[in-house]
Design an enzyme around this catalytic site. Structure first.
Site, PDB file in Angstrom:
ATOM      1  N   ARG A 165       0.831  -1.219   0.000  1.00 28.93           N
ATOM      2  CA  ARG A 165       0.000   0.000   0.000  1.00 28.93           C
ATOM      3  C   ARG A 165       0.864   1.268   0.000  1.00 28.93           C
ATOM      4  O   ARG A 165       0.547   2.256   0.676  1.00 28.93           O
ATOM      5  CB  ARG A 165      -0.948   0.036   1.204  1.00 28.93           C
ATOM      6  CG  ARG A 165      -1.962  -1.058   1.249  1.00 28.93           C
ATOM      7  CD  ARG A 165      -2.977  -0.972   0.115  1.00 28.93           C
ATOM      8  NE  ARG A 165      -3.913  -2.063   0.224  1.00 28.93           N
ATOM      9  CZ  ARG A 165      -3.676  -3.290  -0.263  1.00 28.93           C
ATOM     10  NH1 ARG A 165      -2.557  -3.543  -0.930  1.00 28.93           N
ATOM     11  NH2 ARG A 165      -4.569  -4.239  -0.124  1.00 28.93           N
ATOM     12  N   SER A 237     -10.928  -0.482   3.216  1.00 28.07           N
ATOM     13  CA  SER A 237     -10.132  -0.633   4.450  1.00 28.07           C
ATOM     14  C   SER A 237      -9.715   0.736   4.967  1.00 28.07           C
ATOM     15  O   SER A 237      -9.123   1.517   4.229  1.00 28.07           O
ATOM     16  CB  SER A 237      -8.858  -1.435   4.178  1.00 28.07           C
ATOM     17  OG  SER A 237      -9.196  -2.660   3.595  1.00 28.07           O
ATOM     18  N   GLU A 333      -5.238   4.210   6.024  1.00 25.89           N
ATOM     19  CA  GLU A 333      -4.948   3.990   4.602  1.00 25.89           C
ATOM     20  C   GLU A 333      -5.356   5.195   3.734  1.00 25.89           C
ATOM     21  O   GLU A 333      -4.562   5.648   2.918  1.00 25.89           O
ATOM     22  CB  GLU A 333      -5.653   2.710   4.139  1.00 25.89           C
ATOM     23  CG  GLU A 333      -5.196   2.275   2.762  1.00 25.89           C
ATOM     24  CD  GLU A 333      -5.931   1.051   2.253  1.00 25.89           C
ATOM     25  OE1 GLU A 333      -5.763  -0.036   2.806  1.00 25.89           O
ATOM     26  OE2 GLU A 333      -6.683   1.208   1.274  1.00 25.89           O
TER      27      GLU A 333
HETATM   28  C1  LIG Z   1     -15.518  -0.356  -1.208  1.00 25.33           C
HETATM   29  C2  LIG Z   1     -14.032  -0.081  -1.400  1.00 25.33           C
HETATM   30  C3  LIG Z   1     -13.177  -1.140  -1.551  1.00 25.33           C
HETATM   31  C4  LIG Z   1     -11.800  -0.927  -1.736  1.00 25.33           C
HETATM   32  N1  LIG Z   1     -10.991  -2.006  -1.894  1.00 25.33           N
HETATM   33  C5  LIG Z   1      -9.667  -1.838  -2.080  1.00 25.33           C
HETATM   34  C6  LIG Z   1      -8.802  -2.969  -2.251  1.00 25.33           C
HETATM   35  O1  LIG Z   1      -9.242  -4.113  -2.285  1.00 25.33           O
HETATM   36  N2  LIG Z   1      -7.471  -2.732  -2.410  1.00 25.33           N
HETATM   37  C7  LIG Z   1      -6.952  -1.470  -2.420  1.00 25.33           C
HETATM   38  O2  LIG Z   1      -5.733  -1.347  -2.581  1.00 25.33           O
HETATM   39  N3  LIG Z   1      -7.752  -0.388  -2.270  1.00 25.33           N
HETATM   40  C8  LIG Z   1      -9.079  -0.535  -2.102  1.00 25.33           C
HETATM   41  N4  LIG Z   1      -9.896   0.558  -1.935  1.00 25.33           N
HETATM   42  C9  LIG Z   1      -9.305   1.913  -1.908  1.00 25.33           C
HETATM   43  C10 LIG Z   1      -9.376   2.661  -3.272  1.00 25.33           C
HETATM   44  O3  LIG Z   1     -10.364   2.106  -4.090  1.00 25.33           O
HETATM   45  C11 LIG Z   1      -8.045   2.629  -4.010  1.00 25.33           C
HETATM   46  O4  LIG Z   1      -7.026   3.190  -3.222  1.00 25.33           O
HETATM   47  C12 LIG Z   1      -8.101   3.412  -5.337  1.00 25.33           C
HETATM   48  O5  LIG Z   1      -6.912   3.232  -6.067  1.00 25.33           O
HETATM   49  C13 LIG Z   1      -8.354   4.903  -5.146  1.00 25.33           C
HETATM   50  O6  LIG Z   1      -8.609   5.444  -6.414  1.00 25.33           O
HETATM   51  P1  LIG Z   1      -9.303   6.856  -6.584  1.00 25.33           P
HETATM   52  O7  LIG Z   1      -9.246   7.207  -8.025  1.00 25.33           O
HETATM   53  O8  LIG Z   1     -10.669   6.824  -5.996  1.00 25.33           O
HETATM   54  O9  LIG Z   1      -8.340   7.766  -5.729  1.00 25.33           O
HETATM   55  P2  LIG Z   1      -8.723   9.098  -4.911  1.00 25.33           P
HETATM   56  O10 LIG Z   1      -9.454   8.722  -3.682  1.00 25.33           O
HETATM   57  O11 LIG Z   1      -9.368  10.075  -5.814  1.00 25.33           O
HETATM   58  O12 LIG Z   1      -7.263   9.590  -4.516  1.00 25.33           O
HETATM   59  C14 LIG Z   1      -6.479   8.869  -3.599  1.00 25.33           C
HETATM   60  C15 LIG Z   1      -5.110   9.536  -3.483  1.00 25.33           C
HETATM   61  O13 LIG Z   1      -4.402   9.399  -4.724  1.00 25.33           O
HETATM   62  C16 LIG Z   1      -4.104  10.690  -5.270  1.00 25.33           C
HETATM   63  N5  LIG Z   1      -4.309  10.590  -6.726  1.00 25.33           N
HETATM   64  C17 LIG Z   1      -5.415  10.144  -7.362  1.00 25.33           C
HETATM   65  N6  LIG Z   1      -5.202  10.139  -8.692  1.00 25.33           N
HETATM   66  C18 LIG Z   1      -3.941  10.593  -8.890  1.00 25.33           C
HETATM   67  C19 LIG Z   1      -3.140  10.819 -10.041  1.00 25.33           C
HETATM   68  N7  LIG Z   1      -3.578  10.546 -11.271  1.00 25.33           N
HETATM   69  N8  LIG Z   1      -1.890  11.316  -9.862  1.00 25.33           N
HETATM   70  C20 LIG Z   1      -1.423  11.601  -8.630  1.00 25.33           C
HETATM   71  N9  LIG Z   1      -2.134  11.402  -7.493  1.00 25.33           N
HETATM   72  C21 LIG Z   1      -3.378  10.900  -7.639  1.00 25.33           C
HETATM   73  C22 LIG Z   1      -5.072  11.646  -4.609  1.00 25.33           C
HETATM   74  O14 LIG Z   1      -4.543  12.964  -4.601  1.00 25.33           O
HETATM   75  C23 LIG Z   1      -5.199  11.036  -3.226  1.00 25.33           C
HETATM   76  O15 LIG Z   1      -4.108  11.408  -2.427  1.00 25.33           O
HETATM   77  C24 LIG Z   1     -11.276   0.391  -1.756  1.00 25.33           C
HETATM   78  C25 LIG Z   1     -12.168   1.472  -1.611  1.00 25.33           C
HETATM   79  C26 LIG Z   1     -13.522   1.239  -1.434  1.00 25.33           C
HETATM   80  C27 LIG Z   1     -14.472   2.413  -1.322  1.00 25.33           C
END
Ligand SMILES: Cc1cc2nc3c(=O)[nH]c(=O)nc-3n(C[C@H](O)[C@H](O)[C@H](O)COP(=O)(O)OP(=O)(O)OC[C@H]3O[C@@H](n4cnc5c(N)ncnc54)[C@H](O)[C@@H]3O)c2cc1C
Length: 338
Positions: A165, A237, A333
């Site tokens: 992570r 998580s 996380e």
């Molecule tokens: C129901 C649920 C289940 C999940 N299961 C998992 C799992 O099994 N495994 C897991 O690892 N995660 C899981 N997650 C967490 C999440 O889905 C991941 O971390 C995902 O990659 C976040 O993507 P996002 O586009 O929504 O990021 P955001 O929430 O929009 O951003 C997260 C972070 O990344 C940064 N960021 C986003 N895009 C960029 C970019 N292009 N360049 C630079 N920085 C950027 C943002 O500034 C922020 O700091 C889960 C979440 C939920 C709600």
């Protein structure tokens, strides 16, 4: 010129459904629009939040700056050999749609990562992982735009310094780059990873499961364990599984012989944060308007769409009680803003 929307409500753009307002919101579709958005933030001297699907952030309060949401789309085969295809994907693409696309096109490797919410560009940030696979196993390189200079830089897999992570973009290069595309090396012939016991058990009835069957099994397990953020707001998580040394585990085992741990290397183990929270008595509990999910104590939910500060207050109570009972620190996380 991208459209800058003032006083923008972010409640629908974060999966915790926290009510929060940004000074400005702008959707960007390519590198030029991204540069214009960054220039605007720099000229106005405003802080930045780069947003994908908002599934791994907690908005503690209103965001006093510019929220830049990546909406870039596109997939391109950039190389191919007998065994592999290298697929370059724009950061704004939806993660699960990409997994479906690869399966539809007989490209394999992402199946265990089905149904993780969010964008392709965010996947490398915390090296998303599930059911025995981490995205670092598939990424060969990525492109990222340096916020300070506007220059696009290529990062090899190694230079991303992926870990559990974690990546360089959460550490030494935090807030310095916007990831604009990610290149994956995908297999033409599936090589399934069924190392995760629940996945193996679900597929036990099938002689020779297909990658599609693996994806469907992962989706089924996830839907049975995790609340759907569209119905019950959450960020998956809430805490990372803490890593401790073996000596500390031996001490804990004398009081908690059933403590759940996974080996990391010869001297360290990862504890199941969900088990610790459950054993500290938090499963199904509610405090400050937020809840600990009854099926999975690692997930905090926000059914009443309370403020981010309230969700964080519950998280802190959990951290305190786990530290007091087990002497273990739980690290959050999701990233907290502002
Ligand atoms: C129901 C649920 C289940 C999940 N299961 C998992 C799992 O099994 N495994 C897991 O690892 N995660 C899981 N997650 C967490 C999440 O889905 C991941 O971390 C995902 O990659 C976040 O993507 P996002 O586009 O929504 O990021 P955001 O929430 O929009 O951003 C997260 C972070 O990344 C940064 N960021 C986003 N895009 C960029 C970019 N292009 N360049 C630079 N920085 C950027 C943002 O500034 C922020 O700091 C889960 C979440 C939920 C709600």
């Amino acid at each position: 010129m991208p459209l800058f929307l003032p006083h923008f409500n972010l409640q629908k753009l974060n999966t915790l459904a926290v009510p929060a307002v940004a000074n400005f919101y702008v959707a960007v579709h390519d590198d030029d629009e991204l540069r214009e958005a960054l220039t605007f933030a720099c000229t106005e001297n405003l802080p930045l939040l780069v947003l994908g699907g908002g599934s791994n952030i907690v908005l503690r309060a209103d965001f006093p700056g510019v929220v830049i949401q990546l909406k870039s789309q596109g997939k391109e085969v950039v190389a191919e050999d007998e065994h592999f295809v290298w697929l370059k994907v724009a950061a704004g693409e939806n993660w699960h749609h990409l997994v479906e696309y690869t399966l539809d096109n007989a490209l394999y490797g992402l199946e265990n990562l089905s149904l993780i919410p969010g964008s392709v560009g965010a996947a490398p940030i915390q090296n998303i992982g599930a059911y025995g696979v981490e995205v670092k196993d598939l990424i060969t390189e990525l492109s990222a735009l340096e916020i300070r200079s506007g220059i696009v830089v290529n990062f090899t897999n190694e230079s991303c310094r992926f870990d559990y992570r974690d990546s360089i973009f959460k550490q030494a290069l935090k807030d310095q780059y916007v990831i604009t595309s990610v290149t994956f090396r995908l297999r033409k012939t599936a090589q399934l990873n069924l190392s995760y016991p629940a996945l193996r058990d679900t597929l036990a009835g099938l002689d020779n499961p297909s990658p599609q069957a693996v994806s469907e099994a992962v989706i089924g397990i996830r839907q049975s364990k995790l609340p759907d953020p569209a119905l019950t707001p959450n960020v998956g998580s809430f805490f990372k599984n803490p890593i401790i040394n073996l000596a500390q585990l031996q001490v804990l085992r004398t009081t908690y012989p059933d403590i759940v741990s996974y080996p990391v290397d010869t001297v360290r183990v990862k504890l199941a944060a969900g088990w610790l929270i459950d054993r500290a008595g938090w499963r199904g509990k509610e405090a400050a308007g937020a809840k600990v999910h009854a099926q999975q104590a690692l997930v905090l939910t926000n059914p009443d769409r309370a403020s981010g500060a309230r969700v964080l207050a519950l998280a802190e109570l959990i951290q305190q009680s786990v530290r007091a009972q087990f002497g273990v620190t739980l690290e959050m996380e999701p990233r907290v803003y502002p």
